[in-house]
Motif scaffolding. Structure first.
Motif, PDB file in Angstrom:
ATOM      1  N   THR A  26     -10.614   0.808   0.819  1.00  0.00           N
ATOM      2  CA  THR A  26     -10.127  -0.830   0.948  1.00  0.00           C
ATOM      3  C   THR A  26     -11.216  -1.584  -0.071  1.00  0.00           C
ATOM      4  OG1 THR A  26     -11.741  -0.817   2.871  1.00  0.00           O
ATOM      5  CG2 THR A  26      -9.328  -0.227   3.530  1.00  0.00           C
ATOM      6  N   LEU A  82      -7.835 -10.261   5.826  1.00  0.00           N
ATOM      7  CA  LEU A  82      -6.657 -11.306   5.514  1.00  0.00           C
ATOM      8  C   LEU A  82      -6.908 -12.158   6.412  1.00  0.00           C
ATOM      9  CD1 LEU A  82      -3.795  -8.375   5.769  1.00  0.00           C
ATOM     10  CD2 LEU A  82      -4.894  -9.391   3.660  1.00  0.00           C
ATOM     11  N   HIS A 111      -9.766  -2.505   8.632  1.00  0.00           N
ATOM     12  CA  HIS A 111     -10.653  -3.030   7.473  1.00  0.00           C
ATOM     13  C   HIS A 111      -9.809  -4.072   6.724  1.00  0.00           C
ATOM     14  CE1 HIS A 111     -14.175  -0.786   7.419  1.00  0.00           C
ATOM     15  NE2 HIS A 111     -13.575   0.482   7.505  1.00  0.00           N
ATOM     16  N   TYR A 112      -8.551  -3.849   6.311  1.00  0.00           N
ATOM     17  CA  TYR A 112      -7.284  -4.784   5.647  1.00  0.00           C
ATOM     18  C   TYR A 112      -7.508  -5.952   6.584  1.00  0.00           C
ATOM     19  CZ  TYR A 112      -6.059  -1.328   2.011  1.00  0.00           C
ATOM     20  OH  TYR A 112      -6.305  -0.575   0.898  1.00  0.00           O
ATOM     21  N   ARG A 113      -7.062  -5.745   7.963  1.00  0.00           N
ATOM     22  CA  ARG A 113      -6.736  -6.697   8.669  1.00  0.00           C
ATOM     23  C   ARG A 113      -8.084  -7.867   8.699  1.00  0.00           C
ATOM     24  NH1 ARG A 113      -8.248  -5.345  14.595  1.00  0.00           N
ATOM     25  NH2 ARG A 113     -10.230  -5.936  13.592  1.00  0.00           N
ATOM     26  N   LEU A 152       0.863  -1.250  -0.048  1.00  0.00           N
ATOM     27  CA  LEU A 152      -0.010  -0.003   0.013  1.00  0.00           C
ATOM     28  C   LEU A 152       0.932   1.273   0.129  1.00  0.00           C
ATOM     29  CD1 LEU A 152      -2.555  -0.991   2.761  1.00  0.00           C
ATOM     30  CD2 LEU A 152      -2.897  -1.343   0.251  1.00  0.00           C
ATOM     31  N   LEU A 178       1.255  -7.742   4.256  1.00  0.00           N
ATOM     32  CA  LEU A 178       0.525  -6.419   3.764  1.00  0.00           C
ATOM     33  C   LEU A 178       1.508  -5.284   4.270  1.00  0.00           C
ATOM     34  CD1 LEU A 178      -2.223  -4.538   3.335  1.00  0.00           C
ATOM     35  CD2 LEU A 178      -2.572  -4.795   5.757  1.00  0.00           C
ATOM     36  N   LEU A 205      -9.423  -3.900  -2.491  1.00  0.00           N
ATOM     37  CA  LEU A 205      -9.496  -5.522  -2.214  1.00  0.00           C
ATOM     38  C   LEU A 205     -10.308  -5.996  -3.329  1.00  0.00           C
ATOM     39  CD1 LEU A 205      -9.785  -5.418   1.504  1.00  0.00           C
ATOM     40  CD2 LEU A 205      -7.733  -6.333   0.136  1.00  0.00           C
ATOM     41  N   THR A 244      -6.462  -7.206  -7.959  1.00  0.00           N
ATOM     42  CA  THR A 244      -6.177  -8.113  -6.749  1.00  0.00           C
ATOM     43  C   THR A 244      -6.602  -9.509  -6.705  1.00  0.00           C
ATOM     44  OG1 THR A 244      -6.270  -5.528  -5.866  1.00  0.00           O
ATOM     45  CG2 THR A 244      -6.465  -7.675  -4.285  1.00  0.00           C
TER      46      THR A 244
END
Length: 267
Positions: free
Chosen positions: A137, A181, A176-178, A81, A158, A141, A146
């Motif tokens: 996000t 994943l 949000h990313y966590r 990112l 990440l 994603l 992606t």
């Protein structure tokens, strides 16, 4: 270097008059993909703090060590990112040197950074660059590239290197990313702080206000909070030069290092 709209690394219509953090960082690293406006700001930063280029180089070296570490843990896909302008030792170069099929998606909203990344990655079917804002996000994603390259049901590396201090709502964004994943994924970040002498000068933030990327330094506690849901790996939250240095002699006084750095694994 001749700067013109027709240069093959400057996208048509790109605003070359406004400096950007990605191109300033490129200049500090000794790269050639920066413009007069970027160099002017970089030189102002160097006048305030002559060690700023050294801090940038240490940060870049941290990125390479982190990618090698994640590869050792079995990670074979990376989401970078705020990836910036590619220079020697890019994520895909480090990763694919170990495994030719390692996958990398670079994300940046800076058109020059993305255009140059696309040039560099031409013919590489396992790496791609996405022009998108890392704060969106869903756009990142949900992008076709992606979804084509990354399997979010498997661990992802990440990378948020010198990204968080540009984002007011960084904690929510990282969450949000966590949440997207798989367990066993890693988060690596570096973050500017005023806790150390080398970058503790309000003129640095004032200078960056000339660009499209304003900086928001955070304290140790605030940076630690960004690892919510991740378990920090040894040596915990430290500074960029001091996270698993290649040589003991490379250890640097945190007061001279300037950036918090850490890696966490998702529970």
């Amino acid at each position: 270097m001749i700067e013109q709209e027709g240069a093959d690394w400057i996208p048509a219509g790109a605003d070359i008059s406004r400096p950007s953090a990605a191109r300033i960082y490129d200049f500090l690293l000794g790269g050639a993909h920066n413009l007069a406006a970027d160099r002017a700001v970089a030189q102002q930063l160097e006048a305030i703090q002559p060690q700023v280029a050294t801090v940038a180089r240490r940060n870049r070296a941290f990125l390479r060590r982190v990618v090698r570490f994640m590869l050792e843990q079995g990670v074979r896909q990376f989401l970078d990112l705020g990836s910036g302008i590619p220079t020697v030792g890019n994520v895909h170069e480090v990763a694919q040197d170990v495994d030719r099929e390692a996958k990398v998606v670079y994300v940046d909203y800076e058109p020059v950074a993305v255009a140059h990344s696309l040039m560099l990655l031409k013919g590489n079917s396992h790496a791609a660059a996405l022009e998108a804002d890392a704060t969106d996000t869903e756009a990142v994603l949900g992008a076709d590239v992606t979804k084509r390259l990354l399997d979010l049901d498997k661990p992802v590396g990440l990378l948020a290197i010198t990204l968080g201090h540009y984002l007011p709502d960084v904690s929510e964004i990282f969450k949000h990313y966590r949440d997207a994943l798989a367990p066993g994924s890693y988060l690596a970040l570096t973050h500017l702080t005023n806790d150390f002498a080398v970058l503790n000068d309000p003129k640095i933030a004032e200078t960056m206000r000339q660009t499209q990327d304003h900086i928001l330094p955070r304290t140790e506690a605030e940076v630690l909070a960004l690892f919510d849901g991740f378990d920090l790996v040894e040596p915990g939250l430290t500074t960029s030069a001091n996270w698993r240095p290649d040589r003991l002699a490379a250890v640097v006084d945190p007061e001279e290092d300037g950036l918090y750095a850490g890696v966490g694994v998702k529970r």
